[in-house]
Design a protein around this motif. Structure first.
Motif, PDB file in Angstrom:
ATOM      1  N   PRO A 156     -12.552   8.279 -17.846  1.00  0.00           N
ATOM      2  CA  PRO A 156     -12.632   9.722 -18.040  1.00  0.00           C
ATOM      3  C   PRO A 156     -13.994  10.239 -17.619  1.00  0.00           C
ATOM      4  O   PRO A 156     -15.001   9.676 -17.994  1.00  0.00           O
ATOM      5  N   PRO A 157     -14.062  11.299 -16.791  1.00  0.00           N
ATOM      6  CA  PRO A 157     -15.340  11.814 -16.307  1.00  0.00           C
ATOM      7  C   PRO A 157     -16.038  12.648 -17.369  1.00  0.00           C
ATOM      8  O   PRO A 157     -15.453  13.037 -18.370  1.00  0.00           O
ATOM      9  N   VAL A 158     -17.284  12.936 -17.109  1.00  0.00           N
ATOM     10  CA  VAL A 158     -18.051  13.811 -17.977  1.00  0.00           C
ATOM     11  C   VAL A 158     -18.114  15.185 -17.335  1.00  0.00           C
ATOM     12  O   VAL A 158     -17.776  15.372 -16.162  1.00  0.00           O
ATOM     13  N   GLU A 159     -18.543  16.171 -18.102  1.00  0.00           N
ATOM     14  CA  GLU A 159     -18.663  17.518 -17.575  1.00  0.00           C
ATOM     15  C   GLU A 159     -19.721  17.549 -16.477  1.00  0.00           C
ATOM     16  O   GLU A 159     -20.866  17.151 -16.702  1.00  0.00           O
ATOM     17  N   LEU A 160     -19.330  17.951 -15.284  1.00  0.00           N
ATOM     18  CA  LEU A 160     -20.245  17.977 -14.153  1.00  0.00           C
ATOM     19  C   LEU A 160     -20.825  19.371 -14.014  1.00  0.00           C
ATOM     20  O   LEU A 160     -20.109  20.327 -13.766  1.00  0.00           O
ATOM     21  N   LEU A 161     -22.130  19.456 -14.163  1.00  0.00           N
ATOM     22  CA  LEU A 161     -22.793  20.741 -14.008  1.00  0.00           C
ATOM     23  C   LEU A 161     -23.793  20.653 -12.871  1.00  0.00           C
ATOM     24  O   LEU A 161     -23.572  19.959 -11.896  1.00  0.00           O
ATOM     25  N   ASP A 162     -24.875  21.351 -12.980  1.00  0.00           N
ATOM     26  CA  ASP A 162     -25.880  21.424 -11.919  1.00  0.00           C
ATOM     27  C   ASP A 162     -26.302  20.014 -11.500  1.00  0.00           C
ATOM     28  O   ASP A 162     -26.491  19.155 -12.350  1.00  0.00           O
ATOM     29  N   PRO A 163     -26.469  19.694 -10.198  1.00  0.00           N
ATOM     30  CA  PRO A 163     -26.415  20.630  -9.076  1.00  0.00           C
ATOM     31  C   PRO A 163     -25.040  20.707  -8.417  1.00  0.00           C
ATOM     32  O   PRO A 163     -24.209  19.837  -8.624  1.00  0.00           O
ATOM     33  N   CYS A 164     -24.851  21.738  -7.610  1.00  0.00           N
ATOM     34  CA  CYS A 164     -23.616  21.886  -6.840  1.00  0.00           C
ATOM     35  C   CYS A 164     -23.669  20.975  -5.619  1.00  0.00           C
ATOM     36  O   CYS A 164     -24.702  20.844  -4.982  1.00  0.00           O
ATOM     37  N   ASN A 165     -22.538  20.365  -5.274  1.00  0.00           N
ATOM     38  CA  ASN A 165     -22.510  19.512  -4.086  1.00  0.00           C
ATOM     39  C   ASN A 165     -21.467  19.984  -3.071  1.00  0.00           C
ATOM     40  O   ASN A 165     -20.888  19.190  -2.348  1.00  0.00           O
ATOM     41  N   ALA A 166     -21.208  21.309  -3.053  1.00  0.00           N
ATOM     42  CA  ALA A 166     -20.263  21.848  -2.069  1.00  0.00           C
ATOM     43  C   ALA A 166     -20.705  21.453  -0.666  1.00  0.00           C
ATOM     44  O   ALA A 166     -21.889  21.419  -0.349  1.00  0.00           O
ATOM     45  N   SER A 167     -19.715  21.137   0.196  1.00  0.00           N
ATOM     46  CA  SER A 167     -20.046  20.615   1.517  1.00  0.00           C
ATOM     47  C   SER A 167     -18.952  21.030   2.499  1.00  0.00           C
ATOM     48  O   SER A 167     -18.350  22.094   2.351  1.00  0.00           O
ATOM     49  N   ASP A 168     -18.690  20.204   3.509  1.00  0.00           N
ATOM     50  CA  ASP A 168     -17.642  20.511   4.479  1.00  0.00           C
ATOM     51  C   ASP A 168     -16.856  19.246   4.805  1.00  0.00           C
ATOM     52  O   ASP A 168     -17.242  18.142   4.430  1.00  0.00           O
ATOM     53  N   ASP A 169     -15.751  19.423   5.522  1.00  0.00           N
ATOM     54  CA  ASP A 169     -14.919  18.289   5.903  1.00  0.00           C
ATOM     55  C   ASP A 169     -14.088  18.716   7.103  1.00  0.00           C
ATOM     56  O   ASP A 169     -13.882  19.918   7.351  1.00  0.00           O
ATOM     57  N   GLY A 170     -13.593  17.757   7.850  1.00  0.00           N
ATOM     58  CA  GLY A 170     -12.770  18.067   9.016  1.00  0.00           C
ATOM     59  C   GLY A 170     -12.100  16.830   9.567  1.00  0.00           C
ATOM     60  O   GLY A 170     -12.575  15.712   9.367  1.00  0.00           O
ATOM     61  N   ARG A 171     -10.999  17.017  10.268  1.00  0.00           N
ATOM     62  CA  ARG A 171     -10.273  15.924  10.906  1.00  0.00           C
ATOM     63  C   ARG A 171      -9.749  16.397  12.259  1.00  0.00           C
ATOM     64  O   ARG A 171      -9.572  17.602  12.494  1.00  0.00           O
ATOM     65  N   GLU A 172      -9.448  15.434  13.151  1.00  0.00           N
ATOM     66  CA  GLU A 172      -8.953  15.759  14.479  1.00  0.00           C
ATOM     67  C   GLU A 172      -7.740  14.897  14.827  1.00  0.00           C
ATOM     68  O   GLU A 172      -7.576  13.786  14.318  1.00  0.00           O
ATOM     69  N   HIS A 173      -6.879  15.440  15.714  1.00  0.00           N
ATOM     70  CA  HIS A 173      -5.765  14.716  16.320  1.00  0.00           C
ATOM     71  C   HIS A 173      -4.837  14.103  15.264  1.00  0.00           C
ATOM     72  O   HIS A 173      -4.502  12.921  15.291  1.00  0.00           O
ATOM     73  N   LEU A 174      -4.411  14.928  14.311  1.00  0.00           N
ATOM     74  CA  LEU A 174      -3.541  14.461  13.238  1.00  0.00           C
ATOM     75  C   LEU A 174      -2.070  14.634  13.598  1.00  0.00           C
ATOM     76  O   LEU A 174      -1.707  15.513  14.380  1.00  0.00           O
ATOM     77  N   ASP A 175      -1.222  13.797  13.005  1.00  0.00           N
ATOM     78  CA  ASP A 175       0.221  13.914  13.206  1.00  0.00           C
ATOM     79  C   ASP A 175       0.773  15.096  12.410  1.00  0.00           C
ATOM     80  O   ASP A 175       0.155  15.575  11.450  1.00  0.00           O
ATOM     81  N   ALA A 176       1.957  15.539  12.802  1.00  0.00           N
ATOM     82  CA  ALA A 176       2.607  16.643  12.094  1.00  0.00           C
ATOM     83  C   ALA A 176       2.909  16.243  10.656  1.00  0.00           C
ATOM     84  O   ALA A 176       3.273  15.104  10.367  1.00  0.00           O
ATOM     85  N   GLY A 177       2.755  17.203   9.742  1.00  0.00           N
ATOM     86  CA  GLY A 177       3.081  16.969   8.345  1.00  0.00           C
ATOM     87  C   GLY A 177       2.110  16.082   7.600  1.00  0.00           C
ATOM     88  O   GLY A 177       2.436  15.560   6.535  1.00  0.00           O
ATOM     89  N   THR A 178       0.903  15.887   8.123  1.00  0.00           N
ATOM     90  CA  THR A 178      -0.094  15.052   7.446  1.00  0.00           C
ATOM     91  C   THR A 178      -0.728  15.827   6.298  1.00  0.00           C
ATOM     92  O   THR A 178      -1.168  16.959   6.459  1.00  0.00           O
ATOM     93  N   VAL A 179      -0.786  15.198   5.125  1.00  0.00           N
ATOM     94  CA  VAL A 179      -1.428  15.794   3.951  1.00  0.00           C
ATOM     95  C   VAL A 179      -2.727  15.030   3.686  1.00  0.00           C
ATOM     96  O   VAL A 179      -2.709  13.807   3.537  1.00  0.00           O
ATOM     97  N   SER A 180      -3.831  15.724   3.645  1.00  0.00           N
ATOM     98  CA  SER A 180      -5.120  15.076   3.467  1.00  0.00           C
ATOM     99  C   SER A 180      -5.272  14.516   2.060  1.00  0.00           C
ATOM    100  O   SER A 180      -4.605  14.955   1.123  1.00  0.00           O
ATOM    101  N   ASP A 181      -6.147  13.551   1.905  1.00  0.00           N
ATOM    102  CA  ASP A 181      -6.516  13.094   0.573  1.00  0.00           C
ATOM    103  C   ASP A 181      -7.241  14.220  -0.149  1.00  0.00           C
ATOM    104  O   ASP A 181      -7.997  14.969   0.466  1.00  0.00           O
ATOM    105  N   PRO A 182      -7.045  14.360  -1.447  1.00  0.00           N
ATOM    106  CA  PRO A 182      -7.759  15.407  -2.188  1.00  0.00           C
ATOM    107  C   PRO A 182      -9.271  15.189  -2.096  1.00  0.00           C
ATOM    108  O   PRO A 182      -9.748  14.076  -2.287  1.00  0.00           O
ATOM    109  N   LYS A 183     -10.008  16.241  -1.783  1.00  0.00           N
ATOM    110  CA  LYS A 183     -11.469  16.177  -1.713  1.00  0.00           C
ATOM    111  C   LYS A 183     -12.020  17.113  -2.785  1.00  0.00           C
ATOM    112  O   LYS A 183     -11.755  18.310  -2.763  1.00  0.00           O
ATOM    113  N   SER A 184     -12.757  16.540  -3.760  1.00  0.00           N
ATOM    114  CA  SER A 184     -13.219  17.302  -4.907  1.00  0.00           C
ATOM    115  C   SER A 184     -14.715  17.563  -4.837  1.00  0.00           C
ATOM    116  O   SER A 184     -15.482  16.701  -4.405  1.00  0.00           O
TER     117      SER A 184
END
Length: 295
Positions: free
Chosen positions: A182-210
């Motif tokens: 079980p995780p603990v309450e995550l507060l400061d600092p923020c770690n918002a970032s970016d993500d991207g993928r290329e040349h994917l097949d139709a109907g591909t669902v990405s892994d959850p990125k939190s």
């Protein structure tokens, strides 16, 4: 028809009076001296020494972003045809280089030889990284020594395990460290970032990125680019660290779109934002998104 070369005998042939017939015996010219000269030149070439430089970059396994680690240690074997009075000499080398602020370690003027480039072309070097809060995905990691000038080493947050890789909701990123349930309450600092993928097949669902937003409510910005050719959908979930992302409905969705866009999103149901991307009905799809910290 093969054309034969005319041979002139005027300087070496003497006609004797009274003799009417002469016999000429031809001998094939020998080039053995050229073979000896070639072998001597090749031997001299193998004696030539050289220097080789390698740049080692440490990056985060999933995002590809630079990870600023402390140092990188490289182990490799140098080979020489002749070295310090010994024929076919080999030496084991261990070198440590301090990484710069971008996580790049440089190994310069590494001794090698033309002999090793020819006869040990596929010899490997091993790399070990010393890093706070991160561990190597493959330790030690190997790579070609002679024909590679840049070596990429993938890192993952300490505490990351195979179960977390299969179920990314089992951990939440926090300044490069992963948390198991079980995780603990995550507060400061923020770690918002970016993500991207290329040349994917139709109907591909990405892994959850939190992402840890550093606070339990507020507004943040999201930008996306779905490649301009094939549609993708980006769904945004908001939840607490203790909850799975799909315990709630998305707080935002782009829908199946083929364009660039941006939006400001409000959240109030926890400090975690999870992103899921689903490709459309066409193969070779690309997508990219970027999150900001709350403002």
């Amino acid at each position: 028809m093969k054309k034969f070369k005319d041979i002139l005998f005027s300087q070496d042939f003497l006609i004797e009076p009274g003799k009417m017939e002469y016999e000429f015996r031809m001998k094939k010219r020998s080039y053995w001296w050229m073979w000896i000269l070639g072998l001597a030149a090749f031997f001299a070439l193998c004696l030539v020494r050289c220097d080789h430089s390698i740049e080692v970059r440490t990056v985060e396994e999933q995002t590809g972003k630079e990870v600023a680690c402390k140092s990188v240690t490289m182990k490799y074997t140098s080979h020489f045809l002749f070295n310090e009075g010994h024929l076919f000499d080999s030496q084991s080398n261990t070198i440590t280089s301090t990484a710069d602020e971008h996580g790049i370690a440089r190994f310069e003027n590494l001794p090698c030889s033309i002999f090793s480039y020819i006869f040990y072309a596929f010899s490997q070097a091993e790399y070990s990284v010393e890093c706070d809060n991160y561990a190597q995905v493959h330790s030690p990691q190997s790579g070609l020594f002679h024909y590679k000038s840049i070596q990429i080493i993938e890192m993952r947050p300490e505490g990351f395990n195979d179960e977390a890789q299969e179920d990314p909701t089992a951990y939440i990123e926090d300044s490069g460290q992963s948390q198991e349930n079980p995780p603990v309450e995550l507060l400061d600092p923020c770690n918002a970032s970016d993500d991207g993928r290329e040349h994917l097949d139709a109907g591909t669902v990405s892994d959850p990125k939190s992402y840890n937003m550093g606070q339990t409510s507020g507004n943040f910005d999201i930008k996306w680019d779905n490649g301009g050719a094939y549609p993708d959908r980006i769904d945004v979930y908001n939840h607490t660290p203790e909850e799975p992302y799909d315990a709630r409905s998305p707080i935002f969705s782009t829908g199946m779109v083929v364009d660039k866009g941006s939006a400001t999103i409000s959240f109030s149901e926890g400090s975690v934002i999870t992103i899921i991307v689903t490709t459309g009905s066409s193969d070779n799809s690309d997508w990219f998104y970027e999150l900001s910290c709350p403002r």
